[in-house]
Design an enzyme around this catalytic site. Sequence first.
Site, PDB file in Angstrom:
ATOM      1  N   CYS A 127      -4.221   0.471   0.498  1.00 58.41           N
ATOM      2  CA  CYS A 127      -4.540  -0.405  -0.819  1.00 58.41           C
ATOM      3  C   CYS A 127      -3.802  -1.567  -0.286  1.00 58.41           C
ATOM      4  CB  CYS A 127      -3.910   0.409  -2.009  1.00 58.41           C
ATOM      5  SG  CYS A 127      -3.924   1.823  -2.155  1.00 58.41           S
ATOM      6  N   ASP A 173     -14.213   3.177  -5.955  1.00 55.73           N
ATOM      7  CA  ASP A 173     -13.275   2.281  -5.603  1.00 55.73           C
ATOM      8  C   ASP A 173     -14.216   1.008  -5.739  1.00 55.73           C
ATOM      9  OD1 ASP A 173     -11.257   1.181  -4.531  1.00 55.73           O
ATOM     10  OD2 ASP A 173     -11.654   1.942  -2.897  1.00 55.73           O
ATOM     11  N   HIS A 206     -10.175   5.718  -5.106  1.00 51.92           N
ATOM     12  CA  HIS A 206      -9.169   5.173  -4.511  1.00 51.92           C
ATOM     13  C   HIS A 206      -7.751   5.690  -4.655  1.00 51.92           C
ATOM     14  CE1 HIS A 206      -7.626   1.034  -4.072  1.00 51.92           C
ATOM     15  NE2 HIS A 206      -7.085   1.061  -4.503  1.00 51.92           N
TER      16      HIS A 206
END
Length: 239
Positions: A127, A173, A206
């Site tokens: 991330c 995501d 995600h």
Amino acid sequence: MSGPQCCDNPPTLNPSSGAGHVEEFGGLKSYVSGSSDSKLAVILVSDIFGYEAPNLRKLADKVAAAGFFVVVPDFFHGDPYAPENAERPLPVWIKDHGADKGFEEAKPVLEALKKKGVAKIGAAGCCWGAKVVVQLAQHGYIQAAVLLHPSFVTGDDIKAVKVPTAVLGAEIDQLSPPALVKQFEEILNSKPEVDGFVKIFPGVAHGWTVRYNTEDAAAVKSAEEAHQDMLGWFTKYIH
């Protein structure tokens, strides 16, 4: 800039988690794991929840077990994002913790590794951390990069990488949707001088590689598949 997915499934932080230990490394408090005599190292750069996340440390231990000396620096200086703190929502918190700052603070960590006699260094970022790692890859400070469900990474970032780069994306995501990850793949394919690997994992969201529920067998399986891909990349280029 960053959607709610950045904050989904926050970990329960545990400063004593993992088989390694915490020490000062390159000027930052860091979780370190593996043989300090290894000539091969991997830096793991966390997501916004920081270096005390148990799943992240478990991943560091897994990489260390493959023969690497692993460093997970605390780029947030004891101030990871805390979703329960209403006074510092993500857009406010991130002003104090931009990826550019992480990139600058990674340089002394790399220097400390080289002083120890480390010959080759890989870096993986989750991330937020992926933006730090892609910058390291652009300047050739590392020998291989892995971006796990990246946040804030752009096509221009990928165009500028100088080292073998793997991108592991999620089907679900908002920060790096499959269309963007496919764009990354096209860019890497157009750079014959740089090896690239891109994979989109079906049915995961995600954050899946480090923010999975350890009780959920399917989630663990998907995370472990990504971990193996990451390890394979480092084994191939950091040797």
